[in-house]
Design an enzyme around this catalytic site. Structure first.
Site, short mmCIF file in Angstrom:
data_model
loop_
_atom_site.label_atom_id
_atom_site.label_comp_id
_atom_site.label_asym_id
_atom_site.label_seq_id
_atom_site.Cartn_x
_atom_site.Cartn_y
_atom_site.Cartn_z
N ARG A 262 0.84 -1.20 0.00
CA ARG A 262 0.00 0.00 0.00
C ARG A 262 0.88 1.24 0.00
O ARG A 262 1.85 1.33 0.75
CB ARG A 262 -0.94 0.02 1.21
CG ARG A 262 -1.97 -1.10 1.17
CD ARG A 262 -2.95 -1.04 2.31
NE ARG A 262 -3.81 -2.21 2.32
CZ ARG A 262 -4.67 -2.50 3.29
NH1 ARG A 262 -4.77 -1.71 4.34
NH2 ARG A 262 -5.42 -3.59 3.23
N ARG A 277 2.56 0.97 10.41
CA ARG A 277 2.01 1.34 9.11
C ARG A 277 3.13 1.30 8.08
O ARG A 277 3.96 2.21 7.99
CB ARG A 277 1.39 2.74 9.19
CG ARG A 277 0.54 3.10 7.96
CD ARG A 277 -0.04 4.50 8.11
NE ARG A 277 -1.01 4.58 9.19
CZ ARG A 277 -2.30 4.30 9.07
NH1 ARG A 277 -2.78 3.90 7.91
NH2 ARG A 277 -3.11 4.42 10.10
N GLU A 349 -6.34 -1.31 15.47
CA GLU A 349 -6.98 -2.25 14.56
C GLU A 349 -6.00 -3.34 14.13
O GLU A 349 -4.87 -3.06 13.74
CB GLU A 349 -7.49 -1.51 13.32
CG GLU A 349 -8.10 -2.42 12.27
CD GLU A 349 -8.05 -1.82 10.87
OE1 GLU A 349 -8.04 -2.61 9.92
OE2 GLU A 349 -8.01 -0.58 10.75
N SER A 352 -10.20 -6.15 10.04
CA SER A 352 -11.49 -5.61 9.62
C SER A 352 -12.22 -6.71 8.87
O SER A 352 -11.66 -7.30 7.94
CB SER A 352 -11.32 -4.40 8.69
OG SER A 352 -11.10 -3.22 9.40
N ARG A 391 1.03 -6.47 12.66
CA ARG A 391 0.35 -5.86 13.80
C ARG A 391 0.15 -6.87 14.92
O ARG A 391 0.17 -6.51 16.10
CB ARG A 391 -0.97 -5.23 13.36
CG ARG A 391 -0.77 -4.01 12.48
CD ARG A 391 -2.02 -3.17 12.35
NE ARG A 391 -1.73 -1.92 11.66
CZ ARG A 391 -2.53 -0.87 11.62
NH1 ARG A 391 -3.71 -0.92 12.26
NH2 ARG A 391 -2.20 0.22 10.97
#
Length: 430
Positions: A262, A277, A349, A352, A391
């Site tokens: 990403r 991130r 998070e 999801s 994560r």
């Protein structure tokens, strides 16, 4: 993608659904272009009928020896042929414009999704586990003494730039163990089929899973046109693109462990420290393709699969349902699972889990044949992290940190670490 017929039938309901997401009304613009497109198609069909009629009369005039009428009609056929071609081209252009317009409109939220403007209005639906009590001030993952030798940001920056990390030694092995543990759990206990999927995909796969055209800047594209996957949701979901499945084949439940890429466009300055991130990361993804009547229950099952990974690892978490203002573009309903990270003293998070309804299926024309017969229907598609590996590594390291800089590791990982249960302050497994 939205069903144009549904917008025609209930434009007020369509606008009301968009308003819940903070979007401006779109039905008037959509229906205006749709009406113009349909009118142009009708005009082209009428002109084609006139062309066909004149074509038949040409032969009759020739047979009668009426040369003047023959020439007039032949000229008329030519005019109508050009007129039809021009109208059809205009109708095709309008159709492309309408498709593009619909492709940029977000999915309608489910009725039970709470209204809200941003993440502060998400609603907690579950919490699990006790937050660890430390007799020292916990630090972030990259500051733990035993982790530092195995988390090399400087060398990664030299080779690749910011937001990359080289994991080494014991830390790299723990990271790999986490991914293997997740895959094994999903396959052996949760009934998912493991897939080793490509990380390079075509435009059609990105478009079909709603990543294009709206979010092209968030992903990386190669010079020859392939896209690096933002998540294996793309190849797993698009694996049924263009297919018409038997109802008996549903549900299709898939999982894959892949690299993900990403660009993090628009996130400058956010979470730049550590490996929270990154431009390149690993994730174990879950994808389900279901009958429309079963998709809501399937979402709950998938949430339970993701939660179960954290419970086996002993990581405290909470589950929230996202409000309308915080949901992703293609989601109809999303649950976020947030792991407790003591170094930041907050939940972050880690998964999801979203249902898109038939939103993606319409884009990629994925259907099933009802067992009782009748017209093929669109499937429902769901996706969820099971989990984000990096994560999860952060959560395991921070929750297990000890005062001396070592880390107590979850017992569930011991079979993948040669029976070792500790990352020592020197950065080795013991």
């Amino acid at each position: 993608m939205h069903d144009i017929r549904a917008i025609r039938d209930n434009p007020e309901g369509f606008d009301a659904a968009l308003a819940r997401r903070g979007e401006a009304p779109m039905s008037q613009a959509v229906l205006s272009l749709d009406a113009a497109r349909r009118a142009k198609i009708a005009a082209a069909e009428n002109a084609k009928a006139e062309q066909n009629k004149a074509s038949k009369e040409v032969g009759a005039a020739k047979g009668r020896g009426d040369e003047a009428e023959f020439e007039r009609l032949r000229a008329l056929v030519g005019e109508k042929k050009a007129e039809v071609a021009a109208m059809q081209a205009e109708a095709q252009e309008m159709d492309a414009q309408l498709t593009d317009m619909l492709a940029r409109i977000p999915n309608s939220p489910a009725e039970d999704v709470p209204e809200g403007a941003d993440e502060s209005e998400n609603v907690e639906v579950k919490s699990w586990g006790e937050k660890p009590a430390f007799d020292f001030t916990p630090v972030e993952h990259y500051e733990i003494k035993g982790v530092k030798p195995g988390m090399d940001f400087e060398t990664a920056a030299k080779t690749s730039g910011a937001r990359f990390v080289m994991l080494k030694g014991a830390v790299a092995r723990i990271h790999r163990a986490l991914a293997q543990f997740m895959i094994d759990t999903h396959v052996d206990e949760n009934g998912l089929t493991e897939v080793n999927s490509p990380v390079l995909v075509r435009d059609e796969a990105m478009y079909g899973t709603d990543k294009l055209p709206k979010f092209g800047e968030d992903s990386y594209q190669t010079t020859n046109g392939w896209w690096l996957v933002p998540t294996s949701e793309v190849p797993l979901t698009y694996s049924v693109g263009g297919d018409t499945l038997e109802q008996s084949a549903l549900p299709v439940r898939l999982t894959a462990h892949t690299l993900c890429f990403r660009s993090e466009a628009g996130s400058a300055g956010r979470d730049t420290a550590g490996m929270l991130r990154q431009h390149q990361f690993e994730k174990v993804e879950m994808v389900s393709i279901t009958h429309p009547d079963e998709s809501d229950a399937e979402q709950q099952r998938m949430v339970g699969c993701a939660e179960g990974i954290l419970e086996k690892l002993g990581v405290p978490y909470r589950t929230v349902i996202l409000c309308t203002g915080d949901m992703g573009f293609g989601a109809r309903r999303t649950y976020d699972i947030e792991a407790w990270v003591p170094g930041q003293d907050c939940y972050r998070e880690i998964s999801s889990v979203s249902t898109t309804g038939d939103f993606q299926a319409r884009r990629m024309n994925a259907r099933f044949k009802p067992e009782g017969g009748g017209k093929p229907q669109f499937v429902h598609t769901l996706n969820g992290s099971g989990l984000a590996v990096g994560r999860c590594l952060i959560a395991v390291l921070e929750n297990g940190q000890q005062a001396d800089g070592s880390v107590k590791l979850p017992e569930a990982l011991a079979p993948y670490l040669g029976g070792k249960t500790t990352l020592t302050a020197e950065g080795v497994l013991a």
